[in-house]
Design a protein around this motif. Sequence first.
Motif, mmCIF file in Angstrom:
data_model
loop_
_atom_site.group_PDB
_atom_site.id
_atom_site.type_symbol
_atom_site.label_atom_id
_atom_site.label_comp_id
_atom_site.label_asym_id
_atom_site.label_seq_id
_atom_site.Cartn_x
_atom_site.Cartn_y
_atom_site.Cartn_z
ATOM 1 N N ALA A 1 11.613 7.562 -12.040
ATOM 2 C CA ALA A 1 11.800 8.280 -10.775
ATOM 3 C C ALA A 1 11.526 7.362 -9.585
ATOM 4 N N PHE A 2 10.467 6.555 -9.675
ATOM 5 C CA PHE A 2 10.154 5.656 -8.570
ATOM 6 C C PHE A 2 11.211 4.572 -8.422
ATOM 7 N N ALA A 3 11.744 4.088 -9.532
ATOM 8 C CA ALA A 3 12.800 3.074 -9.459
ATOM 9 C C ALA A 3 14.025 3.630 -8.729
ATOM 10 N N LEU A 4 14.380 4.876 -9.028
ATOM 11 C CA LEU A 4 15.497 5.502 -8.311
ATOM 12 C C LEU A 4 15.169 5.688 -6.830
ATOM 13 N N PHE A 5 13.941 6.107 -6.538
ATOM 14 C CA PHE A 5 13.518 6.282 -5.153
ATOM 15 C C PHE A 5 13.582 4.961 -4.397
ATOM 16 N N TYR A 6 13.061 3.899 -4.991
ATOM 17 C CA TYR A 6 13.020 2.603 -4.313
ATOM 18 C C TYR A 6 14.428 2.015 -4.147
ATOM 19 N N ALA A 7 15.271 2.212 -5.165
ATOM 20 C CA ALA A 7 16.651 1.741 -5.043
ATOM 21 C C ALA A 7 17.359 2.486 -3.913
ATOM 22 N N ASN A 8 17.092 3.779 -3.794
ATOM 23 C CA ASN A 8 17.670 4.538 -2.691
ATOM 24 C C ASN A 8 17.133 4.032 -1.357
ATOM 25 N N TYR A 9 15.862 3.672 -1.306
ATOM 26 C CA TYR A 9 15.271 3.121 -0.083
ATOM 27 C C TYR A 9 15.964 1.817 0.310
ATOM 28 N N ALA B 1 -0.399 10.693 -20.415
ATOM 29 C CA ALA B 1 -0.378 9.637 -19.396
ATOM 30 C C ALA B 1 0.770 8.661 -19.641
ATOM 31 N N LEU B 2 1.013 8.330 -20.913
ATOM 32 C CA LEU B 2 2.121 7.428 -21.234
ATOM 33 C C LEU B 2 3.464 8.059 -20.859
ATOM 34 N N ARG B 3 3.628 9.331 -21.207
ATOM 35 C CA ARG B 3 4.865 10.025 -20.842
ATOM 36 C C ARG B 3 5.021 10.087 -19.324
ATOM 37 N N ALA B 4 3.932 10.385 -18.616
ATOM 38 C CA ALA B 4 3.981 10.455 -17.154
ATOM 39 C C ALA B 4 4.316 9.093 -16.557
ATOM 40 N N THR B 5 3.798 8.034 -17.142
ATOM 41 C CA THR B 5 4.070 6.685 -16.646
ATOM 42 C C THR B 5 5.551 6.346 -16.788
ATOM 43 N N ILE B 6 6.128 6.717 -17.919
ATOM 44 C CA ILE B 6 7.555 6.433 -18.138
ATOM 45 C C ILE B 6 8.415 7.234 -17.167
ATOM 46 N N VAL B 7 8.135 8.532 -17.049
ATOM 47 C CA VAL B 7 8.926 9.382 -16.151
ATOM 48 C C VAL B 7 8.767 8.929 -14.702
ATOM 49 N N GLN C 1 0.832 -1.205 0.000
ATOM 50 C CA GLN C 1 0.000 0.000 0.000
ATOM 51 C C GLN C 1 0.868 1.256 0.000
ATOM 52 N N SER C 2 1.962 1.226 0.721
ATOM 53 C CA SER C 2 2.874 2.363 0.747
ATOM 54 C C SER C 2 3.536 2.556 -0.607
ATOM 55 N N ILE C 3 3.969 1.459 -1.214
ATOM 56 C CA ILE C 3 4.582 1.534 -2.542
ATOM 57 C C ILE C 3 3.597 2.114 -3.539
ATOM 58 N N LEU C 4 2.363 1.641 -3.514
ATOM 59 C CA LEU C 4 1.341 2.133 -4.439
ATOM 60 C C LEU C 4 1.045 3.607 -4.214
ATOM 61 N N ALA C 5 0.924 4.030 -2.979
ATOM 62 C CA ALA C 5 0.632 5.432 -2.678
ATOM 63 C C ALA C 5 1.774 6.340 -3.137
ATOM 64 N N ILE C 6 3.004 5.933 -2.907
ATOM 65 C CA ILE C 6 4.145 6.736 -3.323
ATOM 66 C C ILE C 6 4.232 6.783 -4.843
ATOM 67 N N TYR C 7 3.964 5.658 -5.513
ATOM 68 C CA TYR C 7 3.988 5.653 -6.975
ATOM 69 C C TYR C 7 2.912 6.574 -7.539
ATOM 70 N N VAL C 8 1.734 6.584 -6.951
ATOM 71 C CA VAL C 8 0.663 7.481 -7.418
ATOM 72 C C VAL C 8 1.101 8.936 -7.270
ATOM 73 N N LEU C 9 1.779 9.260 -6.177
ATOM 74 C CA LEU C 9 2.298 10.619 -6.005
ATOM 75 C C LEU C 9 3.337 10.954 -7.075
ATOM 76 N N PHE C 10 4.239 10.017 -7.356
ATOM 77 C CA PHE C 10 5.223 10.235 -8.416
ATOM 78 C C PHE C 10 4.538 10.400 -9.768
ATOM 79 N N TRP C 11 3.510 9.595 -10.049
ATOM 80 C CA TRP C 11 2.811 9.670 -11.330
ATOM 81 C C TRP C 11 2.096 11.012 -11.495
ATOM 82 N N THR C 12 1.442 11.470 -10.428
ATOM 83 C CA THR C 12 0.730 12.745 -10.490
ATOM 84 C C THR C 12 1.703 13.895 -10.716
#
Length: 86
Positions: free
Chosen positions: A64-72, A54-60, A4-15
């Motif tokens: 960004a989330f992959a970098l965030f999660y790797a840092n985590y 939406a496609l561009r936002a999904t890619i970006v 749930q935390s991963i999903l919420a953070i990803y939604v914030l990154f997507w927005t």
Amino acid sequence: MRFQSILAIYVLFWTLSLFIVLPFGVRTPEEEGVETPAGHAQSAPHRFSFGTAALRATIVSAVAFALFYANYLYGWVTIDMLDWTQ
């Protein structure tokens, strides 16, 4: 980290990514060479594709989330490193 935390953070990154990529590729009626319809702002886009944005936002956001999660996981940058008051 829970799913749930991963999903919420990803939604914030997507927005955030959606708002970042919205202006890219937008052309006004003047740039397209057509007349601006009555009642429309001069800066309004001639054609808007939410799917493309939406496609561009999904890619970006995925990058960004992959970098965030790797840092985590690996702790490249921690809160202690960001504390400049010491």
